[in-house]
Design a protein around this motif. Structure first.
Motif, PDB file in Angstrom:
ATOM      1  N   ARG A 139     -20.267  14.177  -1.982  1.00 33.95           N
ATOM      2  CA  ARG A 139     -20.210  12.642  -1.757  1.00 33.95           C
ATOM      3  C   ARG A 139     -21.567  12.441  -0.664  1.00 33.95           C
ATOM      4  NH1 ARG A 139     -14.959  10.752   0.739  1.00 33.95           N
ATOM      5  NH2 ARG A 139     -14.312  10.428  -1.227  1.00 33.95           N
TER       6      ARG A 139
ATOM      7  N   VAL B  14     -12.919   7.617   4.556  1.00 35.46           N
ATOM      8  CA  VAL B  14     -14.025   8.814   4.236  1.00 35.46           C
ATOM      9  C   VAL B  14     -14.027  10.065   5.232  1.00 35.46           C
ATOM     10  CG1 VAL B  14     -16.436   9.406   3.712  1.00 35.46           C
ATOM     11  CG2 VAL B  14     -15.673   7.322   2.897  1.00 35.46           C
TER      12      VAL B  14
ATOM     13  N   MET C 236       0.616  -1.166   0.027  1.00 31.62           N
ATOM     14  CA  MET C 236      -0.025   0.010   0.032  1.00 31.62           C
ATOM     15  C   MET C 236       0.939   1.157   0.034  1.00 31.62           C
ATOM     16  SD  MET C 236      -3.325  -0.831   2.098  1.00 31.62           S
ATOM     17  CE  MET C 236      -2.865  -0.425   3.600  1.00 31.62           C
TER      18      MET C 236
ATOM     19  N   PHE D 258     -18.281  15.866  10.695  1.00 32.11           N
ATOM     20  CA  PHE D 258     -18.304  14.752   9.854  1.00 32.11           C
ATOM     21  C   PHE D 258     -19.751  14.080  10.134  1.00 32.11           C
ATOM     22  CE2 PHE D 258     -18.380  10.098   8.682  1.00 32.11           C
ATOM     23  CZ  PHE D 258     -17.912  10.191   7.367  1.00 32.11           C
TER      24      PHE D 258
ATOM     25  N   GLY E 250     -11.232  12.186   4.858  1.00 32.85           N
ATOM     26  CA  GLY E 250     -11.443  12.935   3.419  1.00 32.85           C
ATOM     27  C   GLY E 250     -10.236  12.398   2.198  1.00 32.85           C
ATOM     28  N   TYR E 251     -10.221  11.160   1.920  1.00 33.21           N
ATOM     29  CA  TYR E 251      -9.324  10.438   1.248  1.00 33.21           C
ATOM     30  C   TYR E 251     -10.031  10.795  -0.238  1.00 33.21           C
ATOM     31  CZ  TYR E 251      -5.734   8.829   4.157  1.00 33.21           C
ATOM     32  OH  TYR E 251      -4.665   8.764   5.004  1.00 33.21           O
ATOM     33  N   ALA E 252      -9.370  10.844  -1.169  1.00 34.90           N
ATOM     34  CA  ALA E 252      -9.846  10.737  -2.559  1.00 34.90           C
ATOM     35  C   ALA E 252     -10.605   9.613  -3.010  1.00 34.90           C
ATOM     36  CB  ALA E 252      -8.793  11.230  -3.756  1.00 34.90           C
ATOM     37  N   HIS E 253     -11.308   9.592  -3.849  1.00 28.08           N
ATOM     38  CA  HIS E 253     -12.199   8.381  -4.270  1.00 28.08           C
ATOM     39  C   HIS E 253     -11.506   7.009  -4.861  1.00 28.08           C
ATOM     40  CE1 HIS E 253     -15.745   6.241  -5.386  1.00 28.08           C
ATOM     41  NE2 HIS E 253     -15.557   6.046  -6.598  1.00 28.08           N
TER      42      HIS E 253
ATOM     43  N   ALA F  32      -6.733  -3.358  -0.471  1.00 31.79           N
ATOM     44  CA  ALA F  32      -5.711  -3.815   0.258  1.00 31.79           C
ATOM     45  C   ALA F  32      -5.713  -4.405   1.590  1.00 31.79           C
ATOM     46  CB  ALA F  32      -4.541  -2.593   0.263  1.00 31.79           C
TER      47      ALA F  32
ATOM     48  N   ARG G 136     -11.203  19.232  -0.809  1.00 26.37           N
ATOM     49  CA  ARG G 136     -11.787  18.151   0.409  1.00 26.37           C
ATOM     50  C   ARG G 136     -13.404  18.333   0.804  1.00 26.37           C
ATOM     51  NH1 ARG G 136      -9.639  16.096   5.897  1.00 26.37           N
ATOM     52  NH2 ARG G 136     -11.533  15.301   6.170  1.00 26.37           N
TER      53      ARG G 136
ATOM     54  N   VAL H 218      -7.004   0.005   8.056  1.00 28.39           N
ATOM     55  CA  VAL H 218      -7.103   0.696   6.672  1.00 28.39           C
ATOM     56  C   VAL H 218      -6.349   1.872   6.609  1.00 28.39           C
ATOM     57  CG1 VAL H 218      -9.380   1.665   6.874  1.00 28.39           C
ATOM     58  CG2 VAL H 218      -8.529   1.111   4.607  1.00 28.39           C
TER      59      VAL H 218
ATOM     60  N   ARG I 240      -8.183   1.768  -3.469  1.00 28.47           N
ATOM     61  CA  ARG I 240      -7.158   0.993  -3.754  1.00 28.47           C
ATOM     62  C   ARG I 240      -6.852   0.474  -2.175  1.00 28.47           C
ATOM     63  NH1 ARG I 240      -2.065   3.055  -3.444  1.00 28.47           N
ATOM     64  NH2 ARG I 240      -3.098   5.057  -3.267  1.00 28.47           N
ATOM     65  N   ARG I 241      -6.828   1.411  -1.178  1.00 23.44           N
ATOM     66  CA  ARG I 241      -6.524   1.116   0.148  1.00 23.44           C
ATOM     67  C   ARG I 241      -7.694   0.103   0.952  1.00 23.44           C
ATOM     68  NH1 ARG I 241      -3.253   5.130   2.842  1.00 23.44           N
ATOM     69  NH2 ARG I 241      -2.615   6.749   1.131  1.00 23.44           N
TER      70      ARG I 241
ATOM     71  N   ALA J 237      -1.525   8.661  -4.348  1.00 25.53           N
ATOM     72  CA  ALA J 237      -2.404   9.701  -4.434  1.00 25.53           C
ATOM     73  C   ALA J 237      -2.628  10.408  -3.172  1.00 25.53           C
ATOM     74  CB  ALA J 237      -3.903   9.057  -4.968  1.00 25.53           C
ATOM     75  N   PRO J 238      -2.076  11.641  -3.421  1.00 25.61           N
ATOM     76  CA  PRO J 238      -2.281  12.573  -1.940  1.00 25.61           C
ATOM     77  C   PRO J 238      -3.819  12.944  -1.514  1.00 25.61           C
ATOM     78  CG  PRO J 238      -1.498  13.854  -3.775  1.00 25.61           C
ATOM     79  CD  PRO J 238      -1.848  12.556  -4.273  1.00 25.61           C
ATOM     80  N   ARG J 239      -3.975  13.423  -0.426  1.00 24.83           N
ATOM     81  CA  ARG J 239      -5.284  13.624  -0.207  1.00 24.83           C
ATOM     82  C   ARG J 239      -5.355  14.998  -0.631  1.00 24.83           C
ATOM     83  NH1 ARG J 239      -6.703  13.209   6.056  1.00 24.83           N
ATOM     84  NH2 ARG J 239      -4.648  12.761   6.600  1.00 24.83           N
ATOM     85  N   PRO J 240      -6.691  15.252  -1.467  1.00 27.98           N
ATOM     86  CA  PRO J 240      -7.124  16.812  -1.615  1.00 27.98           C
ATOM     87  C   PRO J 240      -6.918  17.852  -0.672  1.00 27.98           C
ATOM     88  CG  PRO J 240      -8.865  15.267  -1.833  1.00 27.98           C
ATOM     89  CD  PRO J 240      -7.860  14.506  -1.170  1.00 27.98           C
TER      90      PRO J 240
ATOM     91  N   ASP K  37      -8.398   6.614  -4.259  1.00 27.55           N
ATOM     92  CA  ASP K  37      -7.608   6.250  -3.397  1.00 27.55           C
ATOM     93  C   ASP K  37      -8.243   5.320  -2.435  1.00 27.55           C
ATOM     94  OD1 ASP K  37      -5.027   6.488  -2.334  1.00 27.55           O
ATOM     95  OD2 ASP K  37      -5.205   8.109  -1.231  1.00 27.55           O
ATOM     96  N   ILE K  38      -9.248   5.709  -2.137  1.00 24.26           N
ATOM     97  CA  ILE K  38     -10.122   4.740  -0.948  1.00 24.26           C
ATOM     98  C   ILE K  38     -10.229   3.315  -1.847  1.00 24.26           C
ATOM     99  CG2 ILE K  38     -12.409   4.479  -0.209  1.00 24.26           C
ATOM    100  CD1 ILE K  38     -12.698   7.593   0.236  1.00 24.26           C
TER     101      ILE K  38
ATOM    102  N   GLN L 291     -15.298  17.732  -2.144  1.00 23.76           N
ATOM    103  CA  GLN L 291     -15.615  16.309  -2.387  1.00 23.76           C
ATOM    104  C   GLN L 291     -16.348  15.797  -1.458  1.00 23.76           C
ATOM    105  OE1 GLN L 291     -11.875  13.588  -2.197  1.00 23.76           O
ATOM    106  NE2 GLN L 291     -12.679  13.486  -0.326  1.00 23.76           N
ATOM    107  N   ASP L 292     -16.235  16.028  -0.087  1.00 21.75           N
ATOM    108  CA  ASP L 292     -16.969  15.670   0.953  1.00 21.75           C
ATOM    109  C   ASP L 292     -18.176  15.829   0.966  1.00 21.75           C
ATOM    110  OD1 ASP L 292     -14.797  14.574   2.083  1.00 21.75           O
ATOM    111  OD2 ASP L 292     -14.357  15.725   3.539  1.00 21.75           O
TER     112      ASP L 292
END
Lengths: 313, 232
Positions: free
Chosen positions: A20, B108, A1, A228, B111-114, B123, A13, B156, B119-120, A5-8, B116-117, A16-17
């Motif tokens: 989503r 989530v 692992m 959240f 705040g990980y990107a879609h 795994a 974010r 995770v 994949r992780r 890809a870094p976190r936005p 990326d989620i 995106q959040d």
């Protein structure tokens, strides 16, 4: 692992959040169409009431103002003003802005008319002089608005030739005052009903929180921050508000359609060019915006009150 | 700062109750794996709860990864918990979402990107042998599989510390051993692990430190049961 890809970033974010969550919320509400529609309908009716009343007042104002066209002002001229001057003045006034019509009625005409209409003919013959003054009857043009019309009338009464002006205006002023009061009442009612929307949404969200208590506990256990946990409820409240705003729009628009026929008939009878004015684009936006805002306030307020009470143990 | 957990004469009593933990002092080194044993009611769960900040000690200090928990503000608790992976005896899964969504939840939250989620999560599911169950609902899984979903969710985010409260309590011996094996694998890649269990039989076969609680006190702290060489 690997963490390729870094976190936005912060804004990415946030977008995106919320995106989503919004999709998830719409999906969740869609799966429970009946309860969702019921809540949205309650919000919708509550919003439709002030919106409809506001529209009613707006249209009443328009009607009452169009009546001002039928207002005539009588300018009683001083006895020293000659008939020629009186006629000339009537001509002058006709050219003035805001005057639709002006008619000179000489003293003799007045007398003749009075004799005919009053039935006091015999009595009048006893008088040596004609007691009636000459009159200029002014019909204002109301297209410039009520205030401009009022101003014109005041100006005309100040003319040196005019002895006295009789403006039959009182009833219209009273109507305006009543409308003003109704308008204010609609405002107060709107505030109360806004509160009702907040409480309605809040209560629905409260039940939602109760139903999802275990989920909230699990979220807290795995380190979800309050923001959240609050988010789905906030989105749910906003969805209720927006759907309520849309339903309110449909109600008001439907009512307008139902009323437009009779209104046209009524206007026809009065030979008035009046037509019902409907919901403007900005009014539509305002209704949706009110739904959005009230839904957000209702849910935020409820979640903030209840979230602290649910703690994993 | 070579220890991940440090208890310094910690006591805990529930309001109106007796002392559940009394004068507990121990250190868990970074990268160490240890078992917390004792009878039911000996205070194992309470000790884990204190680390996860699900409870606050009545007396004493707890330092986790350099952070003194006594000074941690309430609004910082979520961020603190995100560093720890917690595995529960009752799994604490969300039963209205798929296995994938359950495991994805911590990502989530962070705040990980879609992409990326995905994949992780895969795994993590792969590491507990549940890759083929990602679309299943938790209710359709066996107890052992649900427990492994819980483990996948805990690891995770690659936490620095893994806490497990009676992870084998609901499992048959074979699955229990398998679960312990999963913990061992994570420990081998550097994750500190603290497992509360009363499955003494099981852990006696394993080469790890055992902290034994009795009546709220540490009665035995064996560095390593046996086969230390093997672990080295």
């Amino acid at each position: 692992m690997s963490s390729a890809a870094p976190r936005p970033g912060l804004l990415g974010r946030w977008t995106q959040d919320h995106l989503r969550e919004f999709v998830a919320t719409v999906g969740r509400l869609y799966r429970e169409p009946v309860s969702t529609l019921l809540t949205a309908a309650v919000v919708g009716i509550t919003l439709a009431l002030p919106a409809g009343l506001h529209l009613l007042v707006k249209n009443l104002s328009a009607i009452s103002f169009s009546w001002e066209g039928s207002l005539q002002t009588s300018l009683f001229l001083k006895d020293s003003v000659s008939a020629a001057r009186g006629r000339a003045l009537a001509q002058e006034l006709r050219r003035r802005r805001g005057v639709q019509k002006s008619e000179y009625i000489s003293r003799e005409q007045s007398l003749a008319e009075f004799r005919e209409l009053s039935g006091f003919g015999e009595a009048l013959q006893l008088l040596e002089d004609n007691p009636l003054p000459a009159v200029i009857v002014i019909t204002p043009d109301t297209r410039d608005g009520a205030e401009a019309t009022d101003r014109l009338m005041t100006e005309l009464t100040r003319l040196p030739e005019v002895e006295l002006a009789k403006v039959d205006h009182k009833w219209l002023e009273r109507l305006y005052a009543i409308l003003g009061m109704v308008e204010r009442s609609v405002l107060i009612l709107s505030a109360v009903l806004a509160l009702a929307v907040i409480v309605t949404v809040g209560n629905t969200i409260r039940l939602d929180i109760e139903n999802r208590r275990d989920e909230i506990v699990v979220m807290k256990l795995i380190g979800a921050p309050d923001a959240f946990i609050r988010r789905p409820f906030l989105h749910t409240g906003i969805c209720y508000g927006l759907a309520g705003g849309a339903i309110a729009w449909i109600f008001v628009h439907g009512a307008l359609l139902a009323l437009s026929g009779p209104a046209r008939r009524l206007a026809g009878l009065y030979e008035s060019g009046f037509s019902l004015s409907g919901l403007s684009f900005s009014a539509t936006l305002a209704m949706l915006g009110a739904g959005f805002l009230l839904g957000a306030i209702g849910s935020f307020w409820t979640v903030s009150r209840h979230l602290g009470k649910i703690e994993p143990a | 700062m070579s220890q991940i957990v440090h208890f310094h004469s910690v006591s805990h009593r529930y309001p109106g109750g007796g002392e559940v933990l009394a004068d507990i002092g121990f250190r868990l080194a970074k990268g160490e794996m240890a078992f917390l044993t004792g009878r039911s009611g000996a205070g194992k769960s309470t000790l884990l709860k204190l680390i996860a900040l699900l409870a606050r000690p009545t007396r004493g200090q707890i330092v986790v990864n350099g952070q003194n928990l006594a000074t941690l503000k309430r609004r910082h608790i979520p961020l603190y918990r995100q560093q720890i992976g917690i595995i529960f005896q009752n799994f604490n899964l969300l039963y209205d979402r798929t296995v994938f969504d359950n495991v994805a939840l911590p990502l989530v939250i962070r705040g990980y990107a879609h992409e990326d989620i995905g994949r992780r999560v895969r795994a993590a599911l792969d590491s507990v042998g549940l890759l083929h169950k990602e679309k299943a609902m938790p209710m359709t899984l066996s107890g052992g599989e649900q427990q492994r979903v819980g483990i996948a969710r805990a690891i995770v985010t690659k936490p620095i510390l893994l806490l497990a409260d009676e992870p084998t309590g609901n499992l048959d011996p074979e699955m229990a051993l398998e679960t312990m094996e999963i913990f061992r694998r994570f420990n081998e890649v550097g994750v500190s692990v603290l497992v509360a269990t009363h499955a003494i039989d099981l852990i006696q076969q394993l080469p790890y430190r055992v902290i034994h609680l009795d009546g709220g006190r540490i009665s035995k702290d064996q560095p390593v049961a046996f086969a230390e060489l093997d672990h080295e």
